[in-house]
Design an enzyme around this catalytic site. Structure first.
Site, PDB file in Angstrom:
ATOM      1  N   GLU A 103      38.590  20.319  46.484  1.00 15.36           N
ATOM      2  CA  GLU A 103      37.854  21.547  46.166  1.00 15.36           C
ATOM      3  C   GLU A 103      38.845  22.687  46.042  1.00 15.36           C
ATOM      4  OE1 GLU A 103      36.362  20.303  49.345  1.00 15.36           O
ATOM      5  OE2 GLU A 103      34.587  19.368  48.477  1.00 15.36           O
ATOM      6  N   TYR A 115      46.225  21.659  39.178  1.00 18.29           N
ATOM      7  CA  TYR A 115      45.469  20.398  39.227  1.00 18.29           C
ATOM      8  C   TYR A 115      45.170  19.878  37.816  1.00 18.29           C
ATOM      9  CZ  TYR A 115      44.855  21.888  44.079  1.00 18.29           C
ATOM     10  OH  TYR A 115      45.079  22.312  45.369  1.00 18.29           O
TER      11      TYR A 115
HETATM   12  C1  LIG Z   1      48.676  26.572  43.903  1.00 14.61           C
HETATM   13  C2  LIG Z   1      50.103  26.477  44.418  1.00 14.61           C
HETATM   14  C3  LIG Z   1      50.197  25.352  45.447  1.00 14.61           C
HETATM   15  C4  LIG Z   1      51.045  26.173  43.229  1.00 14.61           C
HETATM   16  O1  LIG Z   1      52.339  25.907  43.738  1.00 14.61           O
HETATM   17  P1  LIG Z   1      53.675  26.233  42.904  1.00 14.61           P
HETATM   18  O2  LIG Z   1      54.774  25.507  43.552  1.00 14.61           O
HETATM   19  O3  LIG Z   1      53.829  27.694  42.757  1.00 14.61           O
HETATM   20  O4  LIG Z   1      53.319  25.599  41.486  1.00 14.61           O
HETATM   21  P2  LIG Z   1      54.346  24.992  40.444  1.00 14.61           P
HETATM   22  O5  LIG Z   1      55.534  25.877  40.330  1.00 14.61           O
HETATM   23  O6  LIG Z   1      54.594  23.557  40.746  1.00 14.61           O
HETATM   24  O7  LIG Z   1      53.503  25.131  39.093  1.00 14.61           O
HETATM   25  C5  LIG Z   1      53.009  24.009  38.373  1.00 14.61           C
HETATM   26  C6  LIG Z   1      51.994  24.496  37.364  1.00 14.61           C
HETATM   27  O8  LIG Z   1      50.845  25.033  38.013  1.00 14.61           O
HETATM   28  C7  LIG Z   1      50.348  26.164  37.267  1.00 14.61           C
HETATM   29  N1  LIG Z   1      50.531  27.408  38.036  1.00 14.61           N
HETATM   30  C8  LIG Z   1      51.214  27.550  39.205  1.00 14.61           C
HETATM   31  N2  LIG Z   1      51.137  28.833  39.621  1.00 14.61           N
HETATM   32  C9  LIG Z   1      50.434  29.502  38.698  1.00 14.61           C
HETATM   33  C10 LIG Z   1      50.023  30.858  38.584  1.00 14.61           C
HETATM   34  N3  LIG Z   1      50.351  31.783  39.490  1.00 14.61           N
HETATM   35  N4  LIG Z   1      49.257  31.209  37.514  1.00 14.61           N
HETATM   36  C11 LIG Z   1      48.902  30.302  36.586  1.00 14.61           C
HETATM   37  N5  LIG Z   1      49.270  28.991  36.630  1.00 14.61           N
HETATM   38  C12 LIG Z   1      50.018  28.604  37.695  1.00 14.61           C
HETATM   39  C13 LIG Z   1      51.171  26.206  36.006  1.00 14.61           C
HETATM   40  O9  LIG Z   1      50.549  25.335  35.062  1.00 14.61           O
HETATM   41  C14 LIG Z   1      52.495  25.640  36.491  1.00 14.61           C
HETATM   42  O10 LIG Z   1      53.296  25.133  35.470  1.00 14.61           O
HETATM   43  P3  LIG Z   1      54.347  26.135  34.737  1.00 14.61           P
HETATM   44  O11 LIG Z   1      55.093  26.867  35.818  1.00 14.61           O
HETATM   45  O12 LIG Z   1      55.189  25.187  33.944  1.00 14.61           O
HETATM   46  O13 LIG Z   1      53.505  27.053  33.912  1.00 14.61           O
HETATM   47  C15 LIG Z   1      50.590  27.825  45.023  1.00 14.61           C
HETATM   48  O14 LIG Z   1      50.263  28.857  44.121  1.00 14.61           O
HETATM   49  C16 LIG Z   1      49.969  28.153  46.372  1.00 14.61           C
HETATM   50  O15 LIG Z   1      50.484  27.736  47.413  1.00 14.61           O
HETATM   51  N6  LIG Z   1      48.902  28.952  46.361  1.00 14.61           N
HETATM   52  C17 LIG Z   1      48.267  29.379  47.601  1.00 14.61           C
HETATM   53  C18 LIG Z   1      47.592  28.250  48.308  1.00 14.61           C
HETATM   54  C19 LIG Z   1      46.559  27.597  47.454  1.00 14.61           C
HETATM   55  O16 LIG Z   1      45.866  28.231  46.679  1.00 14.61           O
HETATM   56  N7  LIG Z   1      46.437  26.271  47.616  1.00 14.61           N
HETATM   57  C20 LIG Z   1      45.485  25.469  46.898  1.00 14.61           C
HETATM   58  C21 LIG Z   1      44.207  25.427  47.657  1.00 14.61           C
HETATM   59  S1  LIG Z   1      43.013  24.396  46.800  1.00 14.61           S
END
Ligand SMILES: CC(C)(COP(=O)(O)OP(=O)(O)OC[C@H]1O[C@@H](n2cnc3c(N)ncnc32)[C@H](O)[C@@H]1OP(=O)(O)O)[C@@H](O)C(=O)NCCC(=O)NCCS
Length: 146
Positions: A103, A115
């Site tokens: 979720e 995702y």
């Molecule tokens: C969601 C989360 C885990 C992503 O982690 P991350 O290491 O920054 O993500 P990545 O660098 O591996 O990004 C992979 C892809 O995800 C998407 N993405 C990641 N961050 C994004 C952002 N801020 N806005 C839009 N797309 C995003 C993009 O498609 C990205 O690919 P790209 O960089 O080539 O465009 C991180 O933002 C986070 O910890 N958020 C807070 C906690 C959270 O929301 N957890 C999920 C709960 S369900």
């Protein structure tokens, strides 16, 4: 970056990220209990000796439920989330998991995009699933995984 199983020694670092990230964080005790449960599988991402991200799933009877995905604020958008979840999916497949669900807050564009990149699709919503603030969850599935 090293991706490996979460151990008791990682929990302090994991909790620091959990606290800075979520409005209703899990306690250290919750992580310790969870990593001791055999159907849970948690990973951490390590850079320069420190935890910069973590994720985990609960798997049983071929299905896995992903939860607790987070990356340290200072290390966002560097591929940590993608690498961790790719590893989680590979490990889940090797343990006989054939579908994964999770979720996510409907406003959480970053996570939803992440995702979707991993071939999860939106299949429905759960009304008022989250609190602080109250918000619907989007339910996502990836099935089959291979
Ligand atoms: C969601 C989360 C885990 C992503 O982690 P991350 O290491 O920054 O993500 P990545 O660098 O591996 O990004 C992979 C892809 O995800 C998407 N993405 C990641 N961050 C994004 C952002 N801020 N806005 C839009 N797309 C995003 C993009 O498609 C990205 O690919 P790209 O960089 O080539 O465009 C991180 O933002 C986070 O910890 N958020 C807070 C906690 C959270 O929301 N957890 C999920 C709960 S369900």
């Amino acid at each position: 970056m090293l991706i490996r199983d979460m151990t008791v020694a990682d929990v302090d670092g994991v909790y620091e990220i959990e606290k800075e990230t979520f409005s209703d964080p899990w306690s250290k005790a919750s992580f310790l209990e969870s990593i001791a449960e055999p159907n849970n599988h948690y990973l951490v991402a390590i850079m320069e000796g420190s935890v910069v991200g973590y994720c985990g799933y609960w798997g049983i009877a071929g299905e896995g439920y992903i939860y607790n995905v987070a990356v340290k604020a200072s290390h966002l958008r560097q591929g940590v989330g993608l690498r961790m979840l790719e590893e989680l999916i590979m490990q889940a497949v090797s343990r006989g998991i054939t579908s994964l669900t999770l979720e996510v807050r409907q406003s959480n564009e970053a996570a939803i995009n992440l995702y979707k990149r991993l071939d999860f699709t939106e299949v429905g919503t759960r009304k008022d699933f989250y609190t602080k603030p109250l918000e619907d969850a989007i339910i996502m599935w990836r099935s089959p995984i291979h």
